[in-house]
Design a protein around this motif. Structure first.
Motif, PDB file in Angstrom:
ATOM      1  N   ALA A 116       0.838  -1.209   0.000  1.00 45.34           N
ATOM      2  CA  ALA A 116       0.000   0.000   0.000  1.00 45.34           C
ATOM      3  C   ALA A 116       0.870   1.255   0.000  1.00 45.34           C
ATOM      4  N   LEU A 117       1.890   1.282   0.828  1.00 46.71           N
ATOM      5  CA  LEU A 117       2.705   2.496   0.939  1.00 46.71           C
ATOM      6  C   LEU A 117       3.557   2.717  -0.316  1.00 46.71           C
ATOM      7  N   ALA A 118       3.976   1.620  -0.944  1.00 44.10           N
ATOM      8  CA  ALA A 118       4.726   1.783  -2.201  1.00 44.10           C
ATOM      9  C   ALA A 118       3.833   2.400  -3.277  1.00 44.10           C
ATOM     10  N   ALA A 119       2.577   1.966  -3.323  1.00 45.42           N
ATOM     11  CA  ALA A 119       1.638   2.530  -4.316  1.00 45.42           C
ATOM     12  C   ALA A 119       1.406   4.009  -4.027  1.00 45.42           C
ATOM     13  N   VAL A 120       1.205   4.328  -2.750  1.00 48.12           N
ATOM     14  CA  VAL A 120       0.962   5.729  -2.376  1.00 48.12           C
ATOM     15  C   VAL A 120       2.188   6.577  -2.706  1.00 48.12           C
ATOM     16  N   ASP A 121       3.376   6.054  -2.430  1.00 48.33           N
ATOM     17  CA  ASP A 121       4.601   6.814  -2.741  1.00 48.33           C
ATOM     18  C   ASP A 121       4.669   7.127  -4.227  1.00 48.33           C
ATOM     19  N   SER A 122       4.381   6.125  -5.082  1.00 51.46           N
ATOM     20  CA  SER A 122       4.481   6.437  -6.528  1.00 51.46           C
ATOM     21  C   SER A 122       3.417   7.429  -6.956  1.00 51.46           C
ATOM     22  N   LEU A 123       2.230   7.362  -6.345  1.00 47.40           N
ATOM     23  CA  LEU A 123       1.192   8.344  -6.691  1.00 47.40           C
ATOM     24  C   LEU A 123       1.644   9.752  -6.294  1.00 47.40           C
ATOM     25  N   LEU A 124       2.099   9.897  -5.059  1.00 44.66           N
ATOM     26  CA  LEU A 124       2.450  11.232  -4.561  1.00 44.66           C
ATOM     27  C   LEU A 124       3.642  11.812  -5.313  1.00 44.66           C
ATOM     28  N   ALA A 125       4.584  10.938  -5.676  1.00 46.52           N
ATOM     29  CA  ALA A 125       5.804  11.432  -6.330  1.00 46.52           C
ATOM     30  C   ALA A 125       5.489  12.114  -7.660  1.00 46.52           C
ATOM     31  N   ALA A 126       4.449  11.620  -8.357  1.00 47.36           N
ATOM     32  CA  ALA A 126       4.176  12.164  -9.702  1.00 47.36           C
ATOM     33  C   ALA A 126       2.991  13.120  -9.730  1.00 47.36           C
ATOM     34  N   ALA A 127       2.274  13.284  -8.599  1.00 44.17           N
ATOM     35  CA  ALA A 127       1.014  14.046  -8.621  1.00 44.17           C
ATOM     36  C   ALA A 127       1.241  15.537  -8.870  1.00 44.17           C
ATOM     37  N   ASP A 128       0.225  16.165  -9.436  1.00 44.28           N
ATOM     38  CA  ASP A 128       0.267  17.601  -9.712  1.00 44.28           C
ATOM     39  C   ASP A 128      -0.201  18.356  -8.459  1.00 44.28           C
ATOM     40  N   PRO A 129       0.627  19.196  -7.878  1.00 47.20           N
ATOM     41  CA  PRO A 129       0.224  19.879  -6.635  1.00 47.20           C
ATOM     42  C   PRO A 129      -0.923  20.873  -6.821  1.00 47.20           C
ATOM     43  N   LYS A 130      -1.250  21.187  -8.083  1.00 50.80           N
ATOM     44  CA  LYS A 130      -2.333  22.164  -8.302  1.00 50.80           C
ATOM     45  C   LYS A 130      -3.729  21.515  -8.140  1.00 50.80           C
ATOM     46  N   ALA A 131      -3.767  20.184  -8.094  1.00 54.50           N
ATOM     47  CA  ALA A 131      -5.066  19.503  -7.970  1.00 54.50           C
ATOM     48  C   ALA A 131      -5.026  18.576  -6.749  1.00 54.50           C
ATOM     49  N   PRO A 132      -6.196  18.292  -6.149  1.00 55.91           N
ATOM     50  CA  PRO A 132      -6.190  17.377  -4.999  1.00 55.91           C
ATOM     51  C   PRO A 132      -5.780  15.961  -5.413  1.00 55.91           C
ATOM     52  N   VAL A 133      -5.243  15.234  -4.449  1.00 56.90           N
ATOM     53  CA  VAL A 133      -4.898  13.822  -4.655  1.00 56.90           C
ATOM     54  C   VAL A 133      -5.866  13.015  -3.795  1.00 56.90           C
ATOM     55  N   THR A 134      -6.424  11.935  -4.352  1.00 58.56           N
ATOM     56  CA  THR A 134      -7.360  11.125  -3.551  1.00 58.56           C
ATOM     57  C   THR A 134      -6.870   9.689  -3.452  1.00 58.56           C
ATOM     58  N   ILE A 135      -6.889   9.185  -2.221  1.00 57.80           N
ATOM     59  CA  ILE A 135      -6.528   7.782  -1.977  1.00 57.80           C
ATOM     60  C   ILE A 135      -7.765   7.086  -1.422  1.00 57.80           C
ATOM     61  N   GLY A 136      -8.204   6.052  -2.115  1.00 58.06           N
ATOM     62  CA  GLY A 136      -9.433   5.358  -1.719  1.00 58.06           C
ATOM     63  C   GLY A 136      -9.136   3.971  -1.173  1.00 58.06           C
ATOM     64  N   PHE A 137     -10.051   3.484  -0.351  1.00 62.61           N
ATOM     65  CA  PHE A 137      -9.907   2.140   0.228  1.00 62.61           C
ATOM     66  C   PHE A 137     -11.117   1.306  -0.171  1.00 62.61           C
ATOM     67  N   LEU A 138     -10.816   0.161  -0.787  1.00 66.71           N
ATOM     68  CA  LEU A 138     -11.869  -0.735  -1.255  1.00 66.71           C
ATOM     69  C   LEU A 138     -11.532  -2.156  -0.835  1.00 66.71           C
ATOM     70  N   GLY A 139     -12.423  -3.083  -1.179  1.00 63.95           N
ATOM     71  CA  GLY A 139     -12.152  -4.496  -0.842  1.00 63.95           C
ATOM     72  C   GLY A 139     -12.825  -5.386  -1.861  1.00 63.95           C
ATOM     73  N   GLY A 140     -13.493  -6.381  -1.367  1.00 70.18           N
ATOM     74  CA  GLY A 140     -14.043  -6.770  -0.073  1.00 70.18           C
ATOM     75  C   GLY A 140     -14.363  -5.594   0.842  1.00 70.18           C
ATOM     76  N   GLU A 141     -14.423  -5.898   2.121  1.00 76.28           N
ATOM     77  CA  GLU A 141     -14.719  -4.852   3.106  1.00 76.28           C
ATOM     78  C   GLU A 141     -13.386  -4.282   3.608  1.00 76.28           C
ATOM     79  N   PRO A 142     -13.104  -3.008   3.285  1.00 80.61           N
ATOM     80  CA  PRO A 142     -11.795  -2.458   3.630  1.00 80.61           C
ATOM     81  C   PRO A 142     -11.525  -2.419   5.131  1.00 80.61           C
TER      82      PRO A 142
END
Ligand code: SF4
Ligand code: SF4
Length: 440
Positions: A116-142
């Motif tokens: 999970a943290l590796a995925a979040v790191d790659s998202l944050l590293a490339a994200a555009d600071p001018k727009a919000p970043v959203t991290i969602g939790f899904l499952g099954g039941e998260p």
């Protein structure tokens, strides 16, 4: 954001859609979704000469500065990720697209914090600071992987703040495992919680029982009550699945509003694992139910209240904004969904489907991503490229598109036609609903 291709529009596709409302005659200019009122005389002229009307519509459709060309295929920056953190669920809803989190064997283990943290790191590293970043939790039941959810929220927030990013969160949950600690975490931040609730109690308990067959409506209502009463910064919405044979909407939506939700979205099943999707003969009945409920909400809105049916509120907002897109969602564009083992898919519904696999925590496969978006552009869809609803419907959900039927598309067009007329009524009766202030 990078343009990688352009796919020409069908030159014979309708450039406008005429419609009426209780206020009179109107026209939708299909490109860039512009709505104009027509006098009776102009409407008669318009209808009498469709060729001249098409020429005029093409002039009215010209792109304005700041509007994206509708033929372009753009590779935007990834700004949003959902993490499929759990491969299990405490409920056993027969229609579940995720097969209770197992995705038909494609996802057998829960996600680890490292993945999970590796995925979040790659998202944050490339994200555009001018727009919000959203991290969602899904499952099954998260919430069956609660410790990971809390850890990711804390770490993503601090890493995002160091990078100057506005990080937000979302979760889709059945609501039956929510604890005080979860509620406190959600209240403290921009956290969008969508709760799956098919109410009233009778229908919900039939459609969403525990694995032992026990009803869950009462438990969900009890667990959600503190958050619904005091949401803090969180936004809580209900999402109701509508299956064949149980299409009655108003009573069920009222039951969900009755336990404290302020908005409810309804979602008809187009694809299901247990054969409960709506079939061609269900769509007219579903349309009638949806319109009856929306008429009630429209009457309420005209007298100064909110619209509590999310589908209707969103459709009106999009029409007002001139929403016009060759894609129905951000799948494979700005949005990805990460499977428990770290593979990145274009969409959370398609975990395990190779056609939607676009990379992993190490790297996105840009060629596959480009091909995915080219193939799914609305101008590439045989049925859609000549449809008047092509930039409002945008070809419907990619995962459901192979199940598209004529009756299902008639439903979409008739619903949009209703929403266009309702938009004209509401914007005339209550321009302030759309933030328009009339100066007399
Ligand atoms: S999915 Fe159906 S309604 Fe939507 S744009 Fe395509 S043909 Fe039109
Ligand atoms: S492909 Fe369908 S389910 Fe996936 S994000 Fe798009 S609209 Fe949603």
């Amino acid at each position: 954001m990078r343009k990688v291709a352009a796919i020409a529009a069908d030159p014979a596709a309708p450039a406008f859609k005429r419609f009426s409302s209780p206020l009179g005659e109107h026209v939708l200019i299909v490109s860039h979704s512009r709505v104009f009122d027509l006098s009776d005389e102009l409407a008669r002229d318009w209808d009498a000469d469709p060729v001249a009307a098409s020429h005029l519509a093409l002039v009215l459709a010209e792109q304005s500065p700041g509007e994206a060309p509708l033929s372009d295929v753009i590779l935007p920056t990834a700004q949003s990720l959902s993490l499929n953190v759990s491969s299990a669920c405490n409920l056993s809803c027969g229609y579940c697209y995720a097969d209770r989190g197992g995705f038909g064997g494609a996802q057998s283990k829960r996600m680890t914090p490292e993945v999970a943290l590796a995925a979040v790191d790659s998202l944050l590293a490339a994200a555009d600071p001018k727009a919000p970043v959203t991290i969602g939790f899904l499952g099954g039941e998260p919430l069956l992987n609660r410790a990971l959810v809390h850890k990711v929220v804390a770490q993503a927030e601090s890493a995002g703040s160091a990078l100057g990013l506005d990080v937000r969160f979302s979760m889709t949950s059945n609501g039956t495992l929510l604890t005080e600690a979860d509620i406190a975490m959600m209240r403290d931040r921009r956290f969008a919680l969508t709760v799956s609730v098919d109410g009233d109690g009778d229908v919900h308990d039939l459609q969403r029982p525990t694995i032992r067959g026990k009803g869950t409506f009462a438990e969900l209502a009890k667990r959600l009550a503190p958050l619904l009463t005091d949401p803090g910064k969180a936004q809580v919405a209900a999402r109701m699945t509508v299956r064949a044979g149980r299409i009655d909407l108003t009573r069920r939506v009222d039951a969900v509003l009755g336990i404290g939700f302020s908005e409810v979205g309804v979602s008809p099943l187009r694809v299901s694992r247990d054969g409960s999707e709506l079939n061609d003969s269900d769509w007219p009945h579903y349309l009638a139910e949806l319109i009856a409920l929306s008429r009630r909400e429209l009457a309420q809105a005209i007298t100064g209240n909110r619209i509590r049916l999310t589908n209707f509120a969103v459709a009106l907002k999009r029409i007002h904004a001139g929403a016009s897109s060759p894609y129905p969602c951000g799948a494979g564009g700005g949005y990805f969904s990460v499977a428990a083992e770290g593979k990145w898919y274009a969409c959370h519904r398609a975990i395990g489907d190779d056609a939607f696999a676009l990379g992993d925590n190490g790297k996105l496969d840009e060629q596959r991503r480009q091909a995915f978006l080219v193939e799914r552009h609305v101008h590439s869809q045989t049925d859609c490229r000549s449809c008047w609803a092509r930039y409002l419907c945008s070809g419907t959900c990619h995962q459901e598109a192979p199940s598209r039927t004529g009756a299902g598309c008639d439903f979409i067009r008739d619903w949009l036609n209703f929403c266009l007329a309702a938009y004209c009524e509401l914007s005339s009766a209550r321009p302030d609903y759309f933030g328009i202030h009339v100066v007399h």
